[in-house]
Design a protein around this motif. Structure first.
Motif, PDB file in Angstrom:
ATOM      1  N   VAL A  22      88.179  55.789  50.852  1.00 40.00           N
ATOM      2  CA  VAL A  22      89.344  56.564  51.578  1.00 40.00           C
ATOM      3  C   VAL A  22      88.777  57.878  51.606  1.00 40.00           C
ATOM      4  N   GLN A  23      88.076  58.405  50.392  1.00 44.97           N
ATOM      5  CA  GLN A  23      87.358  59.588  50.474  1.00 44.97           C
ATOM      6  C   GLN A  23      86.563  59.754  51.942  1.00 44.97           C
ATOM      7  N   ALA A  24      85.827  58.741  51.803  1.00 44.27           N
ATOM      8  CA  ALA A  24      84.571  58.719  53.012  1.00 44.27           C
ATOM      9  C   ALA A  24      85.573  58.934  54.264  1.00 44.27           C
ATOM     10  N   PHE A  59      98.127  51.521  60.057  1.00 48.54           N
ATOM     11  CA  PHE A  59      98.125  51.225  58.814  1.00 48.54           C
ATOM     12  C   PHE A  59      99.575  51.751  57.837  1.00 48.54           C
ATOM     13  N   ALA A  60     100.454  52.101  58.495  1.00 50.73           N
ATOM     14  CA  ALA A  60     101.564  52.707  57.685  1.00 50.73           C
ATOM     15  C   ALA A  60     102.703  51.781  57.854  1.00 50.73           C
ATOM     16  N   LEU A  85      96.815  55.219  57.759  1.00 49.64           N
ATOM     17  CA  LEU A  85      96.518  55.065  56.445  1.00 49.64           C
ATOM     18  C   LEU A  85      96.618  56.158  55.321  1.00 49.64           C
ATOM     19  N   ALA A  86      96.218  57.570  55.675  1.00 47.90           N
ATOM     20  CA  ALA A  86      96.437  58.718  54.960  1.00 47.90           C
ATOM     21  C   ALA A  86      97.927  58.965  54.759  1.00 47.90           C
ATOM     22  N   ILE A  87      98.845  58.633  55.777  1.00 50.40           N
ATOM     23  CA  ILE A  87     100.044  58.907  55.752  1.00 50.40           C
ATOM     24  C   ILE A  87     100.822  58.031  54.517  1.00 50.40           C
ATOM     25  N   SER A  88     100.239  56.816  54.907  1.00 55.69           N
ATOM     26  CA  SER A  88     100.754  55.888  54.066  1.00 55.69           C
ATOM     27  C   SER A  88     100.502  55.828  52.708  1.00 55.69           C
ATOM     28  N   ILE A 116     104.198  47.845  46.548  1.00 54.25           N
ATOM     29  CA  ILE A 116     104.679  47.224  47.902  1.00 54.25           C
ATOM     30  C   ILE A 116     104.020  47.879  49.031  1.00 54.25           C
ATOM     31  N   ALA A 117     103.264  49.028  48.932  1.00 50.52           N
ATOM     32  CA  ALA A 117     102.661  49.738  49.942  1.00 50.52           C
ATOM     33  C   ALA A 117     101.164  50.055  49.852  1.00 50.52           C
ATOM     34  N   ILE A 118     100.680  49.355  48.879  1.00 46.33           N
ATOM     35  CA  ILE A 118      99.300  49.184  48.681  1.00 46.33           C
ATOM     36  C   ILE A 118      98.573  48.505  49.989  1.00 46.33           C
ATOM     37  N   LEU A 119      97.491  49.097  49.835  1.00 48.80           N
ATOM     38  CA  LEU A 119      96.531  48.812  51.439  1.00 48.80           C
ATOM     39  C   LEU A 119      96.200  47.231  51.365  1.00 48.80           C
ATOM     40  N   PRO A 120      95.904  46.423  50.461  1.00 49.96           N
ATOM     41  CA  PRO A 120      95.750  45.124  50.577  1.00 49.96           C
ATOM     42  C   PRO A 120      97.016  44.499  50.854  1.00 49.96           C
ATOM     43  N   GLU A 121      98.099  44.893  50.644  1.00 47.12           N
ATOM     44  CA  GLU A 121      99.554  44.509  51.056  1.00 47.12           C
ATOM     45  C   GLU A 121      99.448  44.526  52.766  1.00 47.12           C
ATOM     46  N   MET A 122      99.156  45.489  53.109  1.00 45.03           N
ATOM     47  CA  MET A 122      99.220  45.947  54.698  1.00 45.03           C
ATOM     48  C   MET A 122      97.739  45.069  55.195  1.00 45.03           C
TER      49      MET A 122
END
Lengths: 407, 299, 321, 245
Positions: free
Chosen positions: B226-228, C58-59, C117-120, C231-237
């Motif tokens: 994510v940082q990258a 990704f959100a 992704l960042a917003i999420s 519930i909102a982690i990246l692996p769930e997405m």
């Protein structure tokens, strides 16, 4: 139409494949006694803790079965990975209860997941025994089916906070991980310190984070510098905290003590932190070696032999959780769910770590079905590559091997 | 003042390490125009590769890093040939989505595989050098210093490679324009493979260098990835220099944010949010990145 | 029109199976089914957003979290009746969806993916950090909707929501809006040059899918009884993406079937532990590599080819559904 | 001055960084006129098209369509006002059918219903002789067919002004004649057309008036024969003309 439907069967096969498990057969009467274990075996759960728990339980199961089983029946445990996710936990609980037809459920590492699981256990009237979940809420709900061998936050971290006050620390920094465990523990400590009028600051860290140097620098530059840092961190981030605090010369030093949680009892602490782990203080909910009974000694030996690593407190707790449940089945004389729940209230079972009983007192709320005599020690590594059982015990007084904290 | 300096130097060092993590991502993006969402898992693989090379074959630590880079280069080349390459054919219609999905799938695959294969317990390769450099108020652990210096060396090396060598210039030409590169006789597809291999090698090298600083775990790549992402957006996607600037900026913002925000608890809890916020704002206000060359994707 | 009848027939059979399942299956599969509906709603609405409108976001799970948390806090914090609280959560999703939709207007492809992704992540970190409000990782308790012990009411509620979401999305796609969304996905500039107010429709699709995701999250929260930021982690997405892609990113029924199949498979293969997710990652890559439009449309096509062999295979009815 | 200047741009300018892509460009179009917009590569032709169709916002200048200034407005509003365009490289909705490609612009008018849109589309397809491809995916079409379809898509907007960006580029000679014929017919039917090409030869058989650009500026505007005599035009084309063939 007939023709076209035949052609559609291919697509349906896909759905049917997923539906196969629906058709699995019900259990027969003389089958093994079924028990269900729940806990994190993969991320975002604390999978290293979960793994140790699972190993310890399987060791216990094998021992029981080798000795002829329970009530003449073999014991079978189904392990469910709950990933530290409440939804996974509740699905796992329902699955164990309705599909595997388990007589009781035990295990779990994450309080938030446990809270979802106990709803299902309560709904179905199945005993649920928590191994390493510390949130007060779990027993405070006072569900008749819910028991706990592990400490409640209020039980341990009040003691830990009191100890820091007794030691005369005047300015304490609490570093907590942003999980149910960390946030719950930190709150108890903060409240207790507040009540005793001791200055403290709280910092919450994310477990994925690897660089805590800025936060530690901030603590270093606090005036006055904290004289103790209490970490309420279960995950591997704690290794990083120790390493980085040490490299900065912040702690553990004469000026600032570093107090950690039980994750630091795993041998990886020496691989990751090396010399930095020396003089670490650790809150340990296991008995010191001097107090080990034969069961504990045998367990530690067997565990070390089988898994090539020494068990930590969590493994002992997990082993004892199974022992408690097995004892209840013996006492109940059947694998009937309700009978197990009833038996658990009357049980007095000597495990490896303690002798367990579960009071029905309702005040304070969390004390209901809460095992109260949790062994609680604070130890200090005095040599490099020391195992936790070799470490110096600084608390409580009756078990202490030293009255002096290093350095 | 010395507090500020401490934070800033620490931020700078960590920022350089971040930039190193991002460099492979930058290279892949500049040549293939693909954001490799599997970058973090390649980084993690690199860490483990060096660990096993060092502890299994008994290689000295720095050779372990080199070995990890070679391993990951091969891995990257194979993955590019098998999975990414079809993207350049007409068979694949939604190219952006295709690339995101297959590289993201790589992360799911590798992270979970790592858990099965490497086990759940933390591992740590031996330090390059124990102890810390103490100069006045400054305290810098040697491992970090070495990782940062190696980062600078690798980043400078990457820039020189792109500018001075024939292969590097060919890569650079493709990154500027596929069509014109093809016209002067460069096979863009070969360059894609090379770039993805090199990008993977850089990710692996970063993981190997950072392994002694932080510990190894199957999920260790999640956050650096994510940082990258943040860094390549800050730096203007595809620019090596921009990535260095982006990395340092991110390192500084995080260090100073944690060091100075009034509520220490929130300051720490939001460490990662600072970077994400920086990314969001950059994309909104200056989508070409703060330092990079403008890119073509935006109309 | 072979595919239309095929798709209709398959969907009718599956719906019948879903309706009758509680009669045949034990409580566990009803429970699992009820969770599967949550993923079905997410996967289908994400397919509309990413597959039809080309907005690879990704959100999406963050919107589910938004809905779930808003509804729970409305009851717990503001003391609202559950129904009002849910409505409030949906309104919040509309506003947020429009806001995000407006913010990402100029972004596409990887930029859009990174932005969302960042917003999420920011949203998830807020849920974790503001523990006074959300109880952080301790988990926010959410009141149930039905008294009684059975999950059957939740199962049918979830199924009803899936059907309603599908009807609504299908209706939207059958109107000119569906055509415009696909045109925007194919070429935004050309869509504008063809007179389409792309801004409006991009915001619209974010709002519609955000609302469905939020409804899914509301349902999920009240069903499970506890919400954590996980519930909102990246692996769930990632799970939602895998479901939609494997089933068919450009087919709403494909995404629903993908969600149900992937979820049920991962449940029934629990004994294999982490290998399930290794397999899922592999399946995601392989499907994308060899059947970009997903397995369901492939089966659909295959059945049509069997039923009515003909040379020109270019005509497809992608609105079959 | 044309009798009926329904389309006029004045003082148009667009800069990209330091590059003056278009500088102080003014011209008018009479209804029914057909204009060739030519100039060497990089002279600002496509940028001009992008500006006068709203795809780019001008830095300065006005664009008047039937008397109202539309400079700076969004592209879809230009399209709705009947300013339609094609692209140098066809930008079709590739994974939509030919029919769907055509009804999209028609339905962007909220008052148009789908059956009538499809009927009009069939008319356009008949005109372009593409009826047999109505249900094919746009991506399956040949390069020349794609150009035709894009023209058809523009026609579906019922355009009052049609801007064709290099309609002959990359087209098979067999189709070339057909496209030229279509353009002539459209012009005869009263469409105002701007034909962009870098190649003067290609357009001079169709248009009567040409506007020549070089380095972002207008260097000539007038009847074909007249402009060909213009020394500045000759200079601009020296060297670049051979490459343009």
């Amino acid at each position: 139409m007939e023709h076209s439907i035949r052609n559609h069967l291919g697509a349906l096969a896909l759905f049917a494949l997923a539906a196969v498990p629906l058709a699995s057969a019900p259990a027969l009467a003389e089958d093994p006694i079924q028990l269900g274990w729940v806990g994190p075996l993969s991320p975002p759960g604390n999978y290293s803790g979960g793994q140790e728990m699972q190993w310890a339980v399987q060791l216990g199961v094998d021992e029981i079965n080798k000795a002829g089983g329970l009530l003449g029946r073999q014991l079978e445990v189904t392990y469910e990975d709950t990933k530290g996710q409440p939804a996974e936990g509740s699905a796992a609980a329902v699955r164990l209860i309705t599909k595997n037809n388990v007589s009781a459920i035990f295990g779990e590492f994450h309080s938030s997941v446990a809270l979802a699981e106990i709803e299902e256990a309560h709904k179905y009237g199945v005993a649920w025994m928590g191994t390493d979940v510390w949130a007060d809420d779990i027993t405070a709900k006072q569900y008749p089916e819910v028991f706990r061998v592990s400490p409640a936050n209020s039980l341990v971290y009040v003691k830990a906070a009191d100890w820091t006050v007794e030691q005369g620390f005047k300015n304490i920094a609490i570093i907590a991980e942003n999980t149910d465990f960390g946030q719950g523990g930190a709150k108890i400590i903060a409240d207790e310190l507040q009540a005793k009028n001791v200055a403290h600051t709280l910092a919450t860290i994310d477990l994925n984070q690897q660089d805590f140097t800025p936060a530690l620098l901030r603590l270093m530059n606090q005036s006055p510098r904290p004289d103790a840092i209490q970490m309420v961190v279960a995950g591997q981030a704690q290794y990083q905290l120790v390493k980085q605090a040490c490299q900065l010369g912040l702690a553990p030093t004469a000026e600032t003590k570093l107090i950690g949680s039980s994750g630091l009892l795993q041998k990886e602490v020496w691989e990751v932190d090396g010399a930095c782990a020396k003089n670490l203080l650790i809150v340990n909910v296991a008995q010191p070696k001097s107090q080990w009974n034969d069961k504990a000694k045998a367990f530690v030996a067997a565990f070390t032999e089988r898994y090539k690593r020494a068990p930590t407190g969590v493994a002992l707790e997990a082993y004892d959780t199974l022992g408690v449940v097995a004892e209840a089945i013996r006492k109940a004389g059947s694998a009937d769910r309700a009978a197990i729940v009833r038996a658990l209230e009357e049980i007095k079972y000597e495990g490896a770590n303690a002798t367990y009983s579960f009071p029905t007192t309702k005040e304070p709320a969390w004390a209901f079905h809460q095992f109260m005599d949790v062994p609680f020690t604070i130890i200090q590594y005095t040599e490099e590559n020391q195992g936790p059982e070799e470490a110096a015990i600084v608390y409580p007084k009756n078990w202490a091997t030293t009255d002096k904290i290093l350095p | 003042m010395s507090y500020f300096l401490l934070l800033a130097v620490n931020g700078l060092v960590v920022g350089l390490i971040y930039a190193l993590v991002a460099s492979g991502l930058t290279l892949v993006f500049s040549v293939l125009k693909v954001v490799n969402f599997g970058h973090g898992s390649l980084y993690m693989l690199g860490g483990y590769a060096s660990y096993y090379l060092i502890s299994g074959l008994g290689l000295p630590p720095l050779l372990g890093v080199v070995g990890a880079m070679v391993t990951l280069f091969v891995f990257g080349v194979v993955f590019e040939r098998l999975v990414i390459a079809p993207m350049y054919t007409d068979k694949v219609e939604r190219k952006d989505e295709y690339a995101i999905i297959v590289t993201f799938g790589l992360t799911i695959l590798i992270t979970n595989l790592a858990l099965v294969v490497f086990g759940p317990f933390a591992k740590s390769p031996p330090s390059f050098m124990t102890g810390a450099l103490i100069a006045g108020p400054l305290i810098l652990p040697y491992d970090r210093l070495i990782a940062a210096v190696a980062a600078v060396v690798l980043l400078v090396g990457l820039s020189l490679f792109l500018k001075r060598t024939a292969l590097g210039q060919a890569l650079d030409a493709v990154s500027q324009s596929r069509e014109s590169a093809a016209v002067i006789g460069i096979d863009p597809k070969r360059m894609y493979t090379v770039a993805f291999g090199l990008g993977s090698a850089l990710a692996g090298g970063a993981g190997a260098l950072i392994a002694p600083v932080f510990a190894l775990s199957p999920s260790m790549g999640d956050l650096p990835a994510v940082q990258a992402f943040i860094i390549i957006v800050l730096g203007g996607m595809g620019s090596v220099g921009g990535s260095v600037a982006g990395g340092v900026l991110l390192g500084l913002v995080q260090a100073l944010g944690v060091g100075y925000l009034p509520d220490p608890n929130r300051a720490l809890a939001y460490t990662q949010a600072f970077g994400a916020l920086l990314l969001v704002i950059t994309l909104l206000v200056r989508p070409t990145g703060l330092f990079g060359r403008p890119h073509l994707r935006l109309e | 029109m072979g595919s239309l009848s095929f798709s209709r027939a398959v969907q009718a059979v599956l719906l019948a199976v879903a309706l009758l399942l509680p009669l045949a299956a034990g409580p566990y599969w009803i429970h699992v089914g009820a969770i599967a509906w949550y993923y079905a709603m997410l996967a289908a609405s994400w397919a509309l957003l990413a597959g039809f409108a080309g907005q690879f976001s990704f959100a999406h799970v963050a919107f589910a979290a938004l809905g779930g948390y808003a509804s729970a806090l409305g009851v717990g914090l503001l003391g609202l009746p559950v129904g009002v609280s849910m409505l409030l959560a949906i309104v919040l999703a509309i506003v947020t969806g429009a806001l995000i939709g407006a913010l990402v207007l100029r972004l596409s492809g990887p930029y859009l993916a990174l932005f969302t992704l960042a917003i999420s992540e920011i949203f998830r970190l807020i849920l974790v950090a503001e523990e006074d409000l959300t109880r952080g990782m301790l988990g926010l308790p959410v009141p149930g909707l039905f008294s009684g012990q059975s999950d059957v009411p939740y199962y049918y509620l979830g199924l009803g929501l899936v059907v309603m979401a599908m009807l609504a999305m299908n209706w939207l796609l059958s109107t000119r809006v569906g055509l415009f969304l696909r045109a925007i996905r194919e070429d935004e500039g050309a869509a504008r040059a063809s007179g389409i107010d792309t801004t409006r429709y991009k915001i619209l699709v974010f709002v519609v899918t955000a609302v469905i995701a939020a409804i899914a999250g509301i349902y999920y929260g009240h069903f499970i009884g506890i919400l954590t930021p996980n519930i909102a982690i990246l692996p769930e997405m990632g799970l939602v993406i895998a479901m939609a892609v494997i089933g068919g990113i450009e087919s709403l029924p494909g995404a629903v079937i993908g969600a149900v199949v992937v979820f049920l498979l991962s449940e029934s293969l629990r004994a294999y532990g982490e290998w399930r997710f290794v397999l899922m990652g592999l399946a995601l890559i392989l499907v994308q590599r060899f059947a970009q439009n997903g397995l369901y449309p492939m089966i659909e096509q295959w059945s049509r080819a069997r039923a009515k062999p003909r040379a020109a295979a270019t005509v497809e009815d992608r609105h079959a559904g | 001055m044309p009798a009926d200047p329904f389309f006029a741009v004045a003082g148009l300018a667009k800069h990209f960084g330091g590059i003056h892509a278009v500088e102080d460009l003014s011209f008018t179009l009479a209804r029914g006129e057909i204009l060739g917009l030519i100039g060497p590569n990089g002279s600002g032709k496509t940028t001009t098209i992008n500006i006068v169709t709203g795809a780019l916002k001008p830095d300065a200048g006005s664009i008047s369509v039937e008397g109202s200034d539309m400079a700076g407005q969004a592209a879809h509003l230009f399209a709705r006002r009947g300013v339609a365009r094609t692209f140098q490289v066809p930008r079709l909705f590739r994974r939509m059918t030919v029919m769907e490609n055509l009804i999209v612009p028609a339905l962007s008018d909220a008052s148009e219903r789908r059956p009538s849109a499809e009927e009009r589309a069939r008319g356009v397809l008949a005109f372009l002789k593409l009826e047999h491809l109505a249900d094919d995916y746009a991506r399956a079409l040949s390069g020349g067919q794609q150009k035709l379809l894009e023209l058809g898509r523009a026609l579906m907007l019922k355009p009052s002004l049609l801007l064709l960006d290099e309609p002959f580029a990359g087209v098979h000679p067999k189709l070339l004649e057909q496209i030229i014929e279509h353009i002539r017919t459209l012009n005869r039917d009263g469409h105002t057309i701007v034909l962009v090409d870098h190649n003067l030869d290609a357009v001079q058989s169709i248009v009567s008036r040409v506007l020549v650009m070089a380095r972002g500026r207008k260097i000539a505007d007038g009847a074909v024969a007249e402009v060909l005599q213009n020394p500045e035009v000759v200079r601009a084309y020296t060297g670049s003309r051979a490459g343009a063939q």
